[in-house]
Enzyme design. Structure first.
Site, PDB file in Angstrom:
ATOM      1  N   CYS A  82      13.394  11.682   6.519  1.00 10.83           N
ATOM      2  CA  CYS A  82      13.480  11.238   7.919  1.00 10.83           C
ATOM      3  C   CYS A  82      14.908  11.365   8.426  1.00 10.83           C
ATOM      4  CB  CYS A  82      13.007   9.808   8.059  1.00 10.83           C
ATOM      5  SG  CYS A  82      14.116   8.664   7.268  1.00 10.83           S
TER       6      CYS A  82
ATOM      7  N   GLU B 205      -1.030   7.263  -0.318  1.00  3.44           N
ATOM      8  CA  GLU B 205      -2.127   7.707  -1.198  1.00  3.44           C
ATOM      9  C   GLU B 205      -1.799   9.048  -1.856  1.00  3.44           C
ATOM     10  OE1 GLU B 205      -2.067   7.361   1.981  1.00  3.44           O
ATOM     11  OE2 GLU B 205      -3.040   9.020   3.065  1.00  3.44           O
ATOM     12  N   ARG B 206      -0.715   9.698  -1.379  1.00  4.36           N
ATOM     13  CA  ARG B 206      -0.369  11.006  -1.956  1.00  4.36           C
ATOM     14  C   ARG B 206       0.592  10.881  -3.133  1.00  4.36           C
ATOM     15  NH1 ARG B 206       0.436  14.588   3.428  1.00  4.36           N
ATOM     16  NH2 ARG B 206       1.237  12.725   4.425  1.00  4.36           N
TER      17      ARG B 206
ATOM     18  N   LYS C 227       0.867  -1.185   0.000  1.00  3.41           N
ATOM     19  CA  LYS C 227       0.000   0.000   0.000  1.00  3.41           C
ATOM     20  C   LYS C 227       0.899   1.229   0.000  1.00  3.41           C
ATOM     21  CE  LYS C 227      -1.791   2.712   2.957  1.00  3.41           C
ATOM     22  NZ  LYS C 227      -1.737   3.985   2.196  1.00  3.41           N
TER      23      LYS C 227
END
Ligand code: NAD
Length: 519
Positions: free
Chosen positions: A304, A199-200, A196
């Site tokens: 990060c 979604e962006r 997955k």
């Protein structure tokens, strides 16, 4: 599938990156070897962060579609786990070549959806490619152990075996590298994979899925679903999924770690960060200032491992004005524009959040030496831009210190000596990365030895390990016990079977049952 690729081709129009289709393309699901249009009634818009134009729509996969994807993984696992390790290696050897051949196309899709500069987007693909290249060494990486003659006529050996269906949940900031930390390592070990993406930024994952299919991965070995919370909960709960790799924020990562673990799955969760760069007065000034500025503002601070916090020790405090001058010289622009150094943030909400954290520093008494909040980018007035920002006189209790800002903001603290600097770093809850800048070996050794952070750079501002090692963030930046990629990645995606066998010559046959514990 070929129609899908055509529709999502990225090209330049009036100097801007665009999709070739005049209508807004929809992102497909990848289920059982087919790129399929979702039947979902819930869709999310994807925006170009440099303009905020809607450039594509991504579905929240329905329950039925997610079940079809995981069933496809389960079916494919039966044959894929039995495929010879040499065949799997061949597929990934072809895959790494396809990624290399398409690096520019992949980078364009990243810049369009994520916003980072094209050169930086190529770096994003390249660092993922290196993991695929490493996965091609699977014939050595998956070797077990043997010890002959444990006792008379008895030998012990181990196999590393796949665990089943594995799943990955990825963040927005590295659309290529982070998915490539996940499914190649899982699949080359003989697992099938449900991914997955964020979604962006889903398009890069879809291009990578198509290339994997072209490299010869059988149908069902990789399935891709889209969505947010429902898709995440589905992955955490479905009994066929044996392991979850997550990269993203602490809020999501801790939740996924707990929910997935409660359901008996292995979970590795890489999360947020506050990475400190300790600047000693004996450091090479020119290198250090350039490295600090590059690592704080590159990718608009949305890494990060961004070096978001500087600790200036002793006399290094006097370097601040030069640090500001170098940061000021960076060019803020859309990621596809020549010479751009700093692209936009992912969304208007991210921009507002970063601006409010800057303001919180001012309100709490820090000093704003460089303010990027009102930056104007000609031709891209609606983009989510924040220019390089430097806040000095920051103290540990301030909100801009306790929260991960995830924007082009460098906060600066001061320390009298190395011990004070180490104390600051070790008292921060995160443990992703840190760097020390010094020309003194003893200082570097003391720092690397005493600092409680998973990845340490000595005169290296972003010490993300190459894939023969593992990505070893620690403390508040990681949950789990085996890290991403490298030897630990192989460990995460395999289980061990230990075989003890005895082959006696006929004349050594047992005369009676042995009822005591064998020793
Ligand atoms: P995010 O946590 O918002 O999203 C990551 C994934 O989790 C996405 O696929 C998203 O759909 C899902 N998600 C989001 N919120 C959720 C929730 N409340 N419950 C369940 N699922 C949820 O992260 P992001 O904004 O995409 O990425 C930025 C964050 O990722 C930063 O904190 C950054 O430090 C971290 N990050 C960490 C590493 C690392 O290796 N430590 C690497 C890259 C990014």
């Amino acid at each position: 599938a070929s129609r899908w690729v055509l529709r999502t081709k990225v090209h330049l129009k009036a100097g801007r990156l665009c999709y070739s289709s005049s209508s807004v393309p929809t992102v497909k699901l990848f289920i059982d070897g087919k790129f399929v249009e979702s039947k979902s009634s819930e869709w999310l818009d994807i925006h170009n962060p440099a303009t905020n134009e809607v450039i594509a729509r991504v579905p929240k996969a329905t329950q039925e579609e997610m079940l079809a994807a995981v069933d496809s993984c389960s079916r494919a696992f039966r044959s894929w786990s039995e495929t010879s390790v040499l065949s799997r290696q061949q597929i990934f050897l072809r895959y790494q070549q396809l990624i290399k051949d398409n690096i520019k196309e992949l980078a364009k899709s990243i810049t369009l959806e994520q916003g980072k500069t094209l050169a930086d987007a190529e770096g994003d693909v390249f660092r993922g490619l290196q993991v695929v290249e490493h996965a091609c060494s699977i014939t050595s990486l998956m070797l077990g152990e043997t010890l002959p003659s444990i006792t008379k006529d008895m030998d012990t050996y181990t196999y590393r075996l796949p665990i089943g269906v594995c799943a990955g949940i990825a963040p927005f900031n590295f659309p290529a590298m982070i998915p490539l930390w996940m499914f190649p390592m899982g699949m080359v070990c003989g697992n099938t994979y449900l991914l997955k993406p964020s979604e962006r930024v889903p398009t890069c994952t879809m291009l990578l899925a198509k290339m994997l299919q072209d490299a010869g991965a059988p149908d069902g070995t990789l399935n891709v679903i889209h969505g947010q919370h429902a898709a995440v909960n589905f992955i955490c709960d479905h009994p066929a999924i044996k392991a979850i790799s997550f990269v993203g924020s602490n809020q999501a990562g801790e939740y996924i770690y707990e929910r997935g673990s409660k359901n008996g799955k292995r979970v590795q969760s890489n999360m947020g960060a506050k990475n400190h760069g300790v600047v000693m007065p004996d450091a090479n000034k020119e290198n250090t200032l350039n490295q600090l500025v590059g690592a704080a503002f590159g990718a608009a601070g949305q890494r990060c491992m961004a070096l978001s916090t500087a600790i200036l020790v002793g006399e290094a405090r006097s370097w601040l004005p030069e640090l500001v001058e170098r940061a000021k010289a960076l060019r803020v622009n859309a990621g596809d524009q020549p010479g751009a150094d700093v692209g936009p943030l992912i969304s208007p909400q991210a921009r507002d959040r970063v601006c409010s954290l800057i303001q919180s520093g001012v309100d709490e008494g820090a000093q704003l030496l460089l303010d990027g909040r009102n930056v104007k980018v000609k031709g891209y007035e609606s983009g989510n831009f924040v220019g390089p920002t430097i806040i000095s006189k920051v103290r540990p209790g301030m909100k801009c210190y306790t929260e991960e800002i995830f924007g082009p903001v460098l906060i600066v603290l001061e320390a009298d000596g190395l011990d004070d600097a180490i104390c600051l770093v070790n008292n921060n809850p995160y443990g992703n990365g840190t760097a020390i800048f010094t020309t003194n070996g003893a200082t570097a050794r003391k720092y690397t030895h005493e600092v409680d952070v998973g990845q340490v750079g000595v005169n290296v501002p972003i010490p993300v390990p190459l894939p023969m090692f593992s990505f070893t963030g620690s403390r508040g930046s990681f949950r789990g016990d085996t890290n991403f990629y490298g030897k630990q990645g192989i460990q995460f995606y395999t289980q061990i079977k230990t075989i003890t066998s005895q082959w006696k010559a006929e004349d050594a046959t047992l005369k009676s049952p042995a009822v005591t514990m064998p020793t």
